[in-house]
Scaffold this motif. Structure first.
Motif, PDB file in Angstrom:
ATOM      1  N   GLN A 195      28.355  33.423 -29.590  1.00  0.00           N
ATOM      2  CA  GLN A 195      28.534  33.869 -30.974  1.00  0.00           C
ATOM      3  C   GLN A 195      30.002  33.751 -31.384  1.00  0.00           C
ATOM      4  OE1 GLN A 195      25.966  34.558 -32.942  1.00  0.00           O
ATOM      5  NE2 GLN A 195      24.535  34.240 -31.242  1.00  0.00           N
ATOM      6  N   SER A 197      31.324  32.269 -33.833  1.00  0.00           N
ATOM      7  CA  SER A 197      31.531  32.421 -35.276  1.00  0.00           C
ATOM      8  C   SER A 197      31.847  33.864 -35.647  1.00  0.00           C
ATOM      9  CB  SER A 197      30.305  31.938 -36.045  1.00  0.00           C
ATOM     10  OG  SER A 197      29.156  32.712 -35.719  1.00  0.00           O
ATOM     11  N   ASP A 220      25.426  28.040 -33.937  1.00  0.00           N
ATOM     12  CA  ASP A 220      26.589  28.887 -34.205  1.00  0.00           C
ATOM     13  C   ASP A 220      27.742  28.062 -34.772  1.00  0.00           C
ATOM     14  OD1 ASP A 220      27.968  31.546 -33.866  1.00  0.00           O
ATOM     15  OD2 ASP A 220      29.257  30.303 -32.590  1.00  0.00           O
TER      16      ASP A 220
END
Length: 326
Positions: A195, A197, A220
């Motif tokens: 994750q 982002s 992602d």
């Protein structure tokens, strides 16, 4: 000639040293006396039987000297690089003293660099250059995220992107590599995660992502770029499993671009080897513009050890194998 032949698929023991016939050049091919070659993850997957195709002699790239070229495209004695075009996949590759490559997958590369340094260039820099300046159309001043930046391909992309005037954000699973990346000109480093982002303060403002981690994070990556931003998928450091339950309608931001590059297309009409400025890249490396030395150099009789290091993720950059007469 001496060669390393795949004796089935599996562990390091399937890499067997044998004497096999030296190939004979025919029109449309170049017989190359190999001086050195790079080691690539694709060859590990071929050795394990995880690739769709695998020739008895592996190895997808090399540098060396032209011994014969019936069509006259390259003069005998020319220093060249050869990569892809079926090498190691559908035709015997570079794990040998000689290889026979298609003329479409050979490029002259004159340089004072050592054979070991030259061997670190061909497929790695050709792929990095194409993904950055063809797929992503990277421009000076743009912000680029390189996911998997401490891989050999990632390090080459860092060198090229920084030299082109881009602002580079680099990721690695190991923060001990961050100092090295900063020394190479990276603006910022981030710990790679599924994750990513969510941890980027400039999410939605990024111009481009070069995703070398692969299918496990590509959705992602699409969340990272701005409207009109581009993501190029070009590596599978995170494994070869398919993208899980990908639904563009629900998971892909509107107005972003997803592109893919596979180095197996080099030498085809749409992706000629001549499109890649390998000579200019070698010149820049010789001039000290890039930190592009191989991370490890092995002799030909140490090929199994090179595979062991690669499999253990201990490479820390591009590894090369050099013949005794180089």
């Amino acid at each position: 000639m001496k060669a390393v032949v795949l004796d089935g698929f599996g562990g390091l023991d399937v890499l067997q040293y044998r004497d096999i016939p030296k190939p004979i050049a025919v029109p449309g091919t170049v017989l190359i006396r190999i001086k050195a070659f790079g080691i690539n993850h694709a060859e590990m997957h071929m050795r394990r039987g995880e690739w769709a195709e695998a020739a008895p002699v592996s190895g997808i790239e090399c540098v060396g000297i032209v011994e014969a070229c019936p069509g006259g495209e390259f003069a005998v004695g020319t220093k060249v690089a050869a990569f892809m075009g079926g090498l190691g996949r559908t035709i015997n590759g570079s794990y040998a003293e000689y290889t026979l490559a298609s003329v479409h997958n050979v490029a002259a590369i004159e340089s004072e660099l050592s054979w070991a340094e030259l061997a670190a260039i061909p497929i790695t820099y050709a792929t990095a250059w194409t993904t950055l300046f063809r797929n992503l159309d990277l421009q000076p001043g743009q912000t680029l995220v390189i996911r998997g930046a401490t891989s050999s391909l990632g390090l080459a992309a860092v060198n090229l992107a920084v030299n082109a005037g881009a602002r580079v954000i680099a990721t690695s699973t190991n923060d001990s590599q961050f100092d090295r990346l900063i020394q190479m000109g990276v603006t910022r480093c981030e710990v790679e995660s599924l994750q990513l982002s969510a941890q980027l303060p400039d999410k939605g403002q990024i111009d481009a992502v070069l995703d070398l981690v692969g299918n496990s994070v590509v959705v992602d990556s699409l969340r990272i770029v701005r409207r009109g931003g581009k993501v190029c998928l070009a590596g599978w450091l995170g494994g070869l499993d398919p993208i899980p339950d990908f639904n563009p309608l629900l998971q892909m931001a509107s107005g972003v671009y997803l592109t893919f590059f596979g180095s197996f297309v080099f030498g085809t009409p749409q992706f000629p080897v001549s499109d890649v400025p390998l000579q200019a890249i070698a010149t820049d490396i010789a001039a000290g513009k890039f930190q592009a030395k191989p991370s490890r150099i092995f002799r030909f009789d140490e090929l199994r050890e090179a595979h062991r290091v690669m499999e253990a993720n201990e490479a820390k950059g591009k590894m090369v194998v050099v013949h005794d007469d180089a």
